[in-house]
Structure formats: structure tokens, C-alpha cells
Design a protein around this motif. Sequence first.
Motif, PDB file in Angstrom:
ATOM      1  N   PHE A  75      22.832 109.313  50.128  1.00  0.00           N
ATOM      2  CA  PHE A  75      23.897 109.698  49.197  1.00  0.00           C
ATOM      3  C   PHE A  75      23.734 108.980  47.867  1.00  0.00           C
ATOM      4  N   SER A  76      23.372 107.677  47.896  1.00  0.00           N
ATOM      5  CA  SER A  76      23.177 106.911  46.665  1.00  0.00           C
ATOM      6  C   SER A  76      22.042 107.500  45.843  1.00  0.00           C
ATOM      7  N   ALA A  77      20.952 107.826  46.497  1.00  0.00           N
ATOM      8  CA  ALA A  77      19.793 108.399  45.792  1.00  0.00           C
ATOM      9  C   ALA A  77      20.156 109.750  45.194  1.00  0.00           C
TER      10      ALA A  77
ATOM     11  N   GLU B  76      12.882  93.901  44.641  1.00  0.00           N
ATOM     12  CA  GLU B  76      13.250  94.195  43.250  1.00  0.00           C
ATOM     13  C   GLU B  76      12.071  94.852  42.537  1.00  0.00           C
ATOM     14  N   ARG B  77      10.903  94.269  42.715  1.00  0.00           N
ATOM     15  CA  ARG B  77       9.697  94.791  42.053  1.00  0.00           C
ATOM     16  C   ARG B  77       9.350  96.196  42.540  1.00  0.00           C
ATOM     17  N   LEU B  78       9.632  96.464  43.815  1.00  0.00           N
ATOM     18  CA  LEU B  78       9.356  97.783  44.388  1.00  0.00           C
ATOM     19  C   LEU B  78      10.454  98.797  44.057  1.00  0.00           C
ATOM     20  N   GLY B  79      11.527  98.335  43.383  1.00  0.00           N
ATOM     21  CA  GLY B  79      12.586  99.237  42.954  1.00  0.00           C
ATOM     22  C   GLY B  79      13.619  99.584  44.004  1.00  0.00           C
TER      23      GLY B  79
ATOM     24  N   MET C 197      18.467  97.336  44.997  1.00  0.00           N
ATOM     25  CA  MET C 197      19.870  97.744  45.019  1.00  0.00           C
ATOM     26  C   MET C 197      20.394  98.020  46.424  1.00  0.00           C
ATOM     27  N   PHE C 198      19.502  98.182  47.382  1.00  0.00           N
ATOM     28  CA  PHE C 198      19.934  98.447  48.749  1.00  0.00           C
ATOM     29  C   PHE C 198      20.229  97.167  49.528  1.00  0.00           C
ATOM     30  N   ASN C 199      19.960  96.013  48.905  1.00  0.00           N
ATOM     31  CA  ASN C 199      20.270  94.709  49.509  1.00  0.00           C
ATOM     32  C   ASN C 199      19.654  94.518  50.896  1.00  0.00           C
TER      33      ASN C 199
END
Length: 185
Positions: A177-179, A117-120, A123-125
Motif C-alpha cells: 500500500f505504501s509503495a 538506507e543506501r538500498l532505498g 523507510m520500512f524500518n
Amino acid sequence: HGGKVSPSFGDFSRVGARCGLLGVVVERARRLSLLRTAELLTAAFANIAIAPDTTGVVALPLTKMGQVRGAQEVVTIDDPMVGLLIRKVFSLRQQARGAVLVGTSAEFRSTFVACLERLGVGMFNFRPYSIRRGGATHDFTSHGDIARTVWRGRWSDSRTARIYITDGLARQISQAFSAEANATM
């Protein structure tokens, strides 16, 4: 995630320092030896040897396949940055003994999620086993040799390695694709 980071891994203010280290490990892990999560959590300083050129070896007691084969397994450290990192940890701990990672598996997983989470990239779980899958994918796509990847990952069957690689490639495509979608919004 909402869960509190366990005290043995440090409060969240100290997770930042751990995340820096974890970020390096995650980044370099794809070049590492494809450790299983349990192997990572039970790695002991006494079982690690780093050569002057910062390559090394980790002896893995009681691994899944080692028990089946009746032999201790080892993994190689062929990335000099990982060797330097381990050497640095050794030097910071004057008497490097016991487990490399201190805490329970639940504490590690909680810290792992907090760091992602801290590394951003939360969202990729990703999960700890994602490192092994990503490592298999990276090794195979870098060298194109399934036998090499099977050997480095210590699988008894290439079908298992293929599952890891196929999943890893699918996740790479999905993440790309998400990025791309996020960048166009």
C-alpha cells in the motif's frame, strides 16, 4: 539514522560494497535457513560446509533450541546462489577462519540500517530480525506447509511461527500500500 558506521565494519564509503553483499544476502535470506540474528552474528567459517552443487549446511553451536533439546542444530543452504556467495567469500579469504561477520552486534545493526538506507528501503524500518520473519513468511507462502516452516525455522511450537508469518504478511500488505501510494503521488 545519523549514527556513524563503526570502523570495524568500514567507513561509509566502504559500506557500499558491504551493502551489495548485504543486498544479495537479504534478497536470498528468505530462501535461506531462517537464522536468528545472534546465530548470524556468531556463524563461523569452520561450521559451514558447501557441497560441489553449492548446497550446504551450517552447524549452529549453542543455539536456543539446541540447548533445550541437548543437540547441535544445523541449517541447510538449498539456494545455489547463497552457496556460491559463501564459496566466493571462502576463496577471497585464503584462510577462512573465525567469524563470518566481524564486529559487534551494535556495529552490525548500524551497518544494516546504513545499507537499507543506501538500498532505498530504510523507510520500512527493517531490523535484522526482519530477515527471519520475512524468511518464515516466504517459506510458508511458497509451500503452504506450516510444519515445513516450523522445521526450517527451528521453532518448538507452530504458534511462534504463525506470529512471524502473520506479522510478515501484514508488513507485505502495508508495504504494498505504501509503495502504491508513493507511486500515485
